[in-house]
Design an enzyme around this catalytic site. Structure first.
Site, short mmCIF file in Angstrom:
data_model
loop_
_atom_site.label_atom_id
_atom_site.label_comp_id
_atom_site.label_asym_id
_atom_site.label_seq_id
_atom_site.Cartn_x
_atom_site.Cartn_y
_atom_site.Cartn_z
N HIS A 151 0.80 -1.38 0.00
CA HIS A 151 0.05 0.04 -0.01
C HIS A 151 0.93 1.20 0.12
O HIS A 151 0.57 2.15 -0.88
CB HIS A 151 -0.87 -0.03 1.26
CG HIS A 151 -1.94 1.03 1.41
ND1 HIS A 151 -3.19 1.19 0.87
CD2 HIS A 151 -1.66 2.40 2.04
CE1 HIS A 151 -3.73 2.46 1.17
NE2 HIS A 151 -2.75 3.15 1.51
N GLU A 152 1.88 1.26 0.87
CA GLU A 152 2.56 2.46 1.11
C GLU A 152 3.61 2.60 0.00
O GLU A 152 4.06 3.64 -0.58
CB GLU A 152 3.48 2.70 2.60
CG GLU A 152 2.52 2.59 3.84
CD GLU A 152 1.55 3.53 3.71
OE1 GLU A 152 1.82 4.60 3.24
OE2 GLU A 152 0.37 3.32 4.52
ZN ZN Z 1 -2.81 5.14 2.01
#
Ligand code: ZN
Length: 500
Positions: free
Chosen positions: A265-266
């Site tokens: 995600h990051e």
């Molecule tokens: Zn995010």
């Protein structure tokens, strides 16, 4: 003031503003990753001083004159400076309506509020955080009334994160997805417990998990000389320029996939920042255009790519290699199903793709009411618990697993949460358009995610803030935003997984 002089003064001030912004950003990153608990008062004082300096730099007669001259001569400006000037004028218009003293006071409060939230969460005691949230809500209501008295105050806040977004649009969006997804979730629940997850909580040593994070960064083709991984309880991404992006993740021995999907995600946020155009370097436009478009990237890599069969097939041999004992009786298919299991739950960041938006809806309803003054801050936990029961059918056992789970409100961010749901929906539309040009599944299986990133770079990333969110969607999809793509994507994926 002539044009040449105005441009000279503008560039000088821009350099200064960027340097201050950079310093404050590093300080904020430090506060999340390394600073001891009792650093809060010192930091709050420094924030107050810095926000006074930057306010004075932005809001003064000379700066306004400079922008006016440049705007009058905008045909003579290159496209980057022209856009910068347009954005700066908008932001100063807003800023000068808020007294400096209030901005300075708020920067202090938000530093303190973050500490209070950590303590409240650790003790599962909302009353520690409540007085700070009270002040944060009051400040946001006040700025909305000062800057845009004609507007609904929540719409004003939404617009700060996603230009042009209104609660009317979101009401429609959420009611549409709710009426499509809730029956689907019910059909899945009726199927009973058909997906095996016993191996998901087996202990995986953190040292090995760190190795796994490095491997995932390689798969995402992220240059580690431009992007580091730190460790924090709540993963986030911060960026100072395209050669200095920082992501963080968290490690729990018994939750391997939590780290795995945090990194992806990051990593998605990072890819956006790392691929802004070289021509934007040093300008005010060298980052993501909005939070919705940003979350579209992070949630695209996390879910649409990261929770696909192709991706699981690519990375599962590495999982087996790093954790041979823990996964010795687990097949690739079982792992794929486990990371996609749909199940109403308590914690947003651990939620599956299907039920995720319901978590956002709870926050959306509460923020809207708080900002409109329709609910008292002290009543938020009970309303939170009631909505979790109504939307997700779960009982919230305590505030730690309820209203205190997310850090956003403590940082003053009200109006951010809808970006997550919107971003997920953007991603589903983007991938349909991408499929016309790329064989996504094949590329992922062949470890060529860089080709996917290139496609996104050409249409979205390289433009940074040069384009607004609607243009980004138009560039990528050749059409306006349409939430039906998201509903179709989830319906198709989960019908297949659960054999509906
Ligand atoms: Zn995010």
């Amino acid at each position: 003031m002539d044009f040449k002089k105005a441009l000279e003064l503008y560039n000088e001030k821009k350099r200064l503003m960027r340097a201050y912004g950079h310093m404050m950003g590093v300080m904020s990153y430090d506060s999340e990753t390394a600073a001891p608990k009792n650093s809060v008062n010192g930091r709050a004082d420094t924030y107050a001083v810095m926000s006074e300096i930057t306010y004075k730099l932005r809001v003064n007669e000379e700066s306004e004159k400079v922008l006016e001259v440049l705007y009058e001569n905008k045909e003579s400006l290159d496209k980057i400076t022209r856009k910068e000037v347009e954005l700066a004028r908008e932001s100063i218009e807003k800023m000068k309506k808020i007294p400096m003293e209030e901005i300075v006071a708020f920067s202090k409060i938000s530093a303190e509020a973050q500490n209070a939230w950590v303590e409240a969460k650790n003790n599962s005691d909302y009353s520690i955080f409540e007085p700070y949230l009270e002040k944060i809500v009051a400040f946001n209501r006040r700025t909305a009334s000062l800057v845009a008295p004609e507007k609904d105050p929540y719409d004003y806040l939404l617009d700060n994160f996603e230009k042009g977004l209104t609660s009317e649009q979101l009401d429609n969006f959420f009611s549409k997805i709710r009426s499509a997804l809730v029956p689907l979730i019910h059909r899945i629940i009726e199927k009973g417990d058909v997906i095996r997850t016993d191996f998901m909580s087996r202990n995986c040593p953190i040292e090995k998990q760190r190795e796994f994070s490095d491997y995932l960064m390689q798969v995402l083709k992220i240059n580690r000389d431009d992007c580091t991984i730190g460790e924090t309880e709540h993963p986030f991404t911060t960026n100072f320029n395209k050669h200095d992006v920082r992501i963080t993740t968290h490690y729990h021995e018994d939750l391997l996939v939590s780290n795995m999907y945090s990194v992806i995600h990051e990593g998605g946020h990072a890819l956006y920042e790392l691929n802004t155009g070289d021509d934007l370097y040093g300008s005010e436009l060298d980052n993501g255009t909005s939070m919705g478009i940003h979350e579209a990237q992070s949630r695209f890599y996390e879910n649409i790519i990261g929770r696909s069969e192709a991706f699981v097939s690519l990375i599962f041999p590495k999982v087996k290699k790093l954790f041979p004992e823990q996964f010795k009786d687990v097949s690739e298919r079982e792992f794929y199903l486990a990371v996609n299991k749909a199940e109403p739950s308590l914690i947003r960041t651990e939620a599956d793709e299907l039920t995720y938006s319901l978590h956002i809806m709870v926050r959306y309803e509460l923020e809207k009411k708080m900002i409109r003054g329709e609910i008292a801050v002290k009543d938020i936990p009970s309303e939170w618990n009631r909505l979790y029961k109504e939307y997700l059918g779960v009982d919230v056992p305590d505030d730690k697993h309820g209203v205190l789970q997310d850090m956003h409100w403590s940082g003053g961010m009200l109006g951010y949460f809808p970006s997550y749901a919107l971003g997920s929906a953007y991603g589903a539309q983007i991938v349909e358009s991408m499929k016309k040009d790329l064989d996504i599944e094949k590329l992922v299986r062949e470890n060529r995610i860089d080709r996917i990133t290139e496609w996104l770079t050409e249409r979205i990333y390289k433009y940074g803030k040069l384009i607004d969110p609607a243009e980004a969607i138009q560039n990528a999809c050749g059409a306006e935003f349409d939430p039906d793509f998201y509903i179709n994507y989830l319906t198709e994926k989960y019908s297949k997984i659960y054999g509906l």
